[in-house]
Scaffold this active site. Structure first.
Site, PDB file in Angstrom:
ATOM      1  N   GLY A  47       0.776  -1.247   0.000  1.00 20.66           N
ATOM      2  CA  GLY A  47       0.000   0.000   0.000  1.00 20.66           C
ATOM      3  C   GLY A  47       0.798   1.282   0.000  1.00 20.66           C
ATOM      4  O   GLY A  47       0.341   2.305  -0.504  1.00 20.66           O
ATOM      5  N   GLU A 102       4.207   4.371   5.387  1.00 23.18           N
ATOM      6  CA  GLU A 102       3.017   3.508   5.382  1.00 23.18           C
ATOM      7  C   GLU A 102       1.857   4.211   4.694  1.00 23.18           C
ATOM      8  O   GLU A 102       1.780   5.438   4.699  1.00 23.18           O
ATOM      9  CB  GLU A 102       2.583   3.232   6.831  1.00 23.18           C
ATOM     10  CG  GLU A 102       3.153   1.960   7.436  1.00 23.18           C
ATOM     11  CD  GLU A 102       2.397   0.712   7.003  1.00 23.18           C
ATOM     12  OE1 GLU A 102       1.666   0.757   5.993  1.00 23.18           O
ATOM     13  OE2 GLU A 102       2.548  -0.314   7.673  1.00 23.18           O
ATOM     14  N   ASP A 103       0.939   3.425   4.131  1.00 24.22           N
ATOM     15  CA  ASP A 103      -0.293   4.017   3.613  1.00 24.22           C
ATOM     16  C   ASP A 103      -1.217   4.403   4.764  1.00 24.22           C
ATOM     17  O   ASP A 103      -1.803   5.482   4.770  1.00 24.22           O
ATOM     18  CB  ASP A 103      -0.999   3.047   2.639  1.00 24.22           C
ATOM     19  CG  ASP A 103      -1.166   1.624   3.200  1.00 24.22           C
ATOM     20  OD1 ASP A 103      -0.708   1.351   4.339  1.00 24.22           O
ATOM     21  OD2 ASP A 103      -1.749   0.783   2.489  1.00 24.22           O
ATOM     22  N   ASP A 106      -3.641   1.429  11.200  1.00 19.78           N
ATOM     23  CA  ASP A 106      -4.985   1.041  11.653  1.00 19.78           C
ATOM     24  C   ASP A 106      -4.876   0.539  13.098  1.00 19.78           C
ATOM     25  O   ASP A 106      -4.967   1.320  14.041  1.00 19.78           O
ATOM     26  CB  ASP A 106      -5.526  -0.016  10.687  1.00 19.78           C
ATOM     27  CG  ASP A 106      -6.938  -0.458  11.006  1.00 19.78           C
ATOM     28  OD1 ASP A 106      -7.507   0.030  11.987  1.00 19.78           O
ATOM     29  OD2 ASP A 106      -7.480  -1.307  10.270  1.00 19.78           O
ATOM     30  N   LYS A 134      -5.922   5.802  11.729  1.00 18.19           N
ATOM     31  CA  LYS A 134      -7.222   5.603  12.377  1.00 18.19           C
ATOM     32  C   LYS A 134      -6.976   5.587  13.880  1.00 18.19           C
ATOM     33  O   LYS A 134      -6.798   4.513  14.471  1.00 18.19           O
ATOM     34  CB  LYS A 134      -7.841   4.263  11.946  1.00 18.19           C
ATOM     35  CG  LYS A 134      -8.230   4.187  10.471  1.00 18.19           C
ATOM     36  CD  LYS A 134      -8.787   2.794  10.145  1.00 18.19           C
ATOM     37  CE  LYS A 134      -9.299   2.705   8.737  1.00 18.19           C
ATOM     38  NZ  LYS A 134      -9.714   1.320   8.364  1.00 18.19           N
ATOM     39  N   PHE A 155     -13.671   1.587   6.614  1.00 16.62           N
ATOM     40  CA  PHE A 155     -12.758   1.029   5.624  1.00 16.62           C
ATOM     41  C   PHE A 155     -12.579   1.999   4.464  1.00 16.62           C
ATOM     42  O   PHE A 155     -13.533   2.580   3.954  1.00 16.62           O
ATOM     43  CB  PHE A 155     -13.328  -0.298   5.114  1.00 16.62           C
ATOM     44  CG  PHE A 155     -12.378  -1.064   4.254  1.00 16.62           C
ATOM     45  CD1 PHE A 155     -11.285  -1.707   4.804  1.00 16.62           C
ATOM     46  CD2 PHE A 155     -12.576  -1.139   2.879  1.00 16.62           C
ATOM     47  CE1 PHE A 155     -10.397  -2.417   4.005  1.00 16.62           C
ATOM     48  CE2 PHE A 155     -11.705  -1.844   2.069  1.00 16.62           C
ATOM     49  CZ  PHE A 155     -10.603  -2.479   2.639  1.00 16.62           C
ATOM     50  N   VAL A 156     -11.327   2.203   4.050  1.00 12.20           N
ATOM     51  CA  VAL A 156     -11.036   3.125   2.936  1.00 12.20           C
ATOM     52  C   VAL A 156     -10.223   2.428   1.839  1.00 12.20           C
ATOM     53  O   VAL A 156      -9.521   1.448   2.105  1.00 12.20           O
ATOM     54  CB  VAL A 156     -10.267   4.388   3.420  1.00 12.20           C
ATOM     55  CG1 VAL A 156     -11.164   5.278   4.276  1.00 12.20           C
ATOM     56  CG2 VAL A 156      -8.992   4.018   4.179  1.00 12.20           C
ATOM     57  N   ASP A 162      -6.068  -0.980  -0.819  1.00 14.71           N
ATOM     58  CA  ASP A 162      -6.822  -1.924  -1.647  1.00 14.71           C
ATOM     59  C   ASP A 162      -8.047  -2.505  -0.960  1.00 14.71           C
ATOM     60  O   ASP A 162      -8.170  -2.494   0.263  1.00 14.71           O
ATOM     61  CB  ASP A 162      -5.915  -3.102  -2.027  1.00 14.71           C
ATOM     62  CG  ASP A 162      -5.658  -4.019  -0.826  1.00 14.71           C
ATOM     63  OD1 ASP A 162      -5.106  -3.534   0.186  1.00 14.71           O
ATOM     64  OD2 ASP A 162      -6.028  -5.207  -0.876  1.00 14.71           O
ATOM     65  N   ARG A 168      -6.273   0.098  -5.753  1.00  7.62           N
ATOM     66  CA  ARG A 168      -5.143   0.920  -5.295  1.00  7.62           C
ATOM     67  C   ARG A 168      -4.929   2.101  -6.250  1.00  7.62           C
ATOM     68  O   ARG A 168      -4.313   3.094  -5.916  1.00  7.62           O
ATOM     69  CB  ARG A 168      -3.852   0.099  -5.259  1.00  7.62           C
ATOM     70  CG  ARG A 168      -3.875  -1.080  -4.282  1.00  7.62           C
ATOM     71  CD  ARG A 168      -2.482  -1.721  -4.225  1.00  7.62           C
ATOM     72  NE  ARG A 168      -2.503  -3.055  -3.637  1.00  7.62           N
ATOM     73  CZ  ARG A 168      -2.447  -3.315  -2.332  1.00  7.62           C
ATOM     74  NH1 ARG A 168      -2.376  -2.336  -1.463  1.00  7.62           N
ATOM     75  NH2 ARG A 168      -2.456  -4.559  -1.903  1.00  7.62           N
TER      76      ARG A 168
HETATM   77  P1  IMP Z   1      -2.386  -2.267  11.106  1.00  7.91           P
HETATM   78  O1  IMP Z   1      -1.255  -3.241  11.290  1.00  7.91           O
HETATM   79  O2  IMP Z   1      -3.686  -2.765  11.704  1.00  7.91           O
HETATM   80  O3  IMP Z   1      -2.060  -0.858  11.553  1.00  7.91           O
HETATM   81  O4  IMP Z   1      -2.742  -2.243   9.568  1.00  7.91           O
HETATM   82  C1  IMP Z   1      -1.941  -1.700   8.671  1.00  7.91           C
HETATM   83  C2  IMP Z   1      -2.194  -2.238   7.281  1.00  7.91           C
HETATM   84  O5  IMP Z   1      -3.524  -2.755   7.074  1.00  7.91           O
HETATM   85  C3  IMP Z   1      -2.072  -1.072   6.352  1.00  7.91           C
HETATM   86  O6  IMP Z   1      -0.739  -0.882   5.939  1.00  7.91           O
HETATM   87  C4  IMP Z   1      -3.006  -1.444   5.221  1.00  7.91           C
HETATM   88  O7  IMP Z   1      -2.304  -2.205   4.264  1.00  7.91           O
HETATM   89  C5  IMP Z   1      -4.074  -2.280   5.854  1.00  7.91           C
HETATM   90  N1  IMP Z   1      -5.288  -1.456   6.139  1.00  7.91           N
HETATM   91  C6  IMP Z   1      -5.670  -0.950   7.328  1.00  7.91           C
HETATM   92  N2  IMP Z   1      -6.829  -0.256   7.236  1.00  7.91           N
HETATM   93  C7  IMP Z   1      -7.192  -0.328   5.929  1.00  7.91           C
HETATM   94  C8  IMP Z   1      -8.315   0.217   5.181  1.00  7.91           C
HETATM   95  O8  IMP Z   1      -9.205   0.928   5.690  1.00  7.91           O
HETATM   96  N3  IMP Z   1      -8.310  -0.072   3.853  1.00  7.91           N
HETATM   97  C9  IMP Z   1      -7.341  -0.825   3.240  1.00  7.91           C
HETATM   98  N4  IMP Z   1      -6.291  -1.345   3.886  1.00  7.91           N
HETATM   99  C10 IMP Z   1      -6.218  -1.090   5.226  1.00  7.91           C
HETATM  100 MG    MG Z   2       0.023  -1.551   4.246  1.00  7.53          MG
END
Ligand code: IMP
Ligand code: MG
Length: 186
Positions: A47, A102-103, A106, A134, A155-156, A162, A168
């Site tokens: 991402g 990072e994109d 979350d 988030k 969710f985005v 993606d 993407r």
């Molecule tokens: P985390 O480890 O829960 O912080 O998640 C991080 C990864 O989950 C990000 O780098 C994204 O690739 C994916 N992700 C988290 N939220 C979303 C969303 O809303 N849409 C799409 N991908 C997401």
């Molecule tokens: Mg990611």
């Protein structure tokens, strides 16, 4: 204009113009903060590549780029609670200044995993740049240094993010508008 994907409805949350303006600001801040330090942008695939390619061109100091691929999303809409390494980076990071790109942050699991992984290699510093955060979903024990936009738990997709590996390529950030699914699994 809303778009329909797998019977879900998505609409623009952050426009291309808003993203471009914010990326310019972040690039400017990084340029000032890292003057003379030759940082490595460590892009988190998949991402992060869209944000990173724009961010890198908004940075006016010499910087390197490298890539690491991890995955934490178990299914399409929820984090799995487990981080898997898919591809490792190549650079020698000892003594270097790292900016992990990072994109989205979350749950925070991915960035926590990366912080721990990189700190074992004795870099001069590790900071995090993420287009989206988030905050309602993440409980991080440290600060994110460069955040594009804090957003809600929905969710985005788009601009690197993606749904089932697709979308993407959307040039803006789209949010799901027909349900609150997609946040932290409760
Ligand atoms: P985390 O480890 O829960 O912080 O998640 C991080 C990864 O989950 C990000 O780098 C994204 O690739 C994916 N992700 C988290 N939220 C979303 C969303 O809303 N849409 C799409 N991908 C997401
Ligand atoms: Mg990611």
């Amino acid at each position: 204009m809303p778009i329909s994907i797998d019977k879900m409805s998505f609409d623009v949350l952050i426009s291309t113009e808003q993203i471009q303006e914010r990326v310019r600001e972040l690039g400017e801040r990084i340029s000032q903060d890292y003057e003379g330090l030759n940082p490595i942008l460590m892009v988190v695939l998949n991402g992060g590549f869209v944000f990173a390619s724009d961010l890198m061109r908004a940075i006016r100091i010499p910087c390197e780029v490298d890539f690491i691929k991890i995955s934490s999303y178990g299914d399409e809409l929820h984090t799995s609670g487990e981080v898997k390494m898919k591809k490792d980076y190549d650079s020698l990071v000892g003594g270097r200044h790292l900016i992990v790109v990072e994109d989205i942050v979350d749950s925070g699991l991915s960035v926590s995993f990366l912080k721990q992984k990189f700190s074992m290699q004795a870099p001069a510093s590790v900071r995090f740049a993420t287009l989206l955060h988030k905050p309602e979903n993440s409980s991080l024990g440290f600060d994110l240094d460069y955040v594009g936009f804090p957003i809600g738990p929905e969710f985005v997709i788009g601009y690197g993010l993606d749904y089932k590996q697709n979308w993407r390529n959307l040039p803006a950030i789209y949010v799901r508008v027909d349900g609150r699914e997609g946040g932290k699994r409760s």
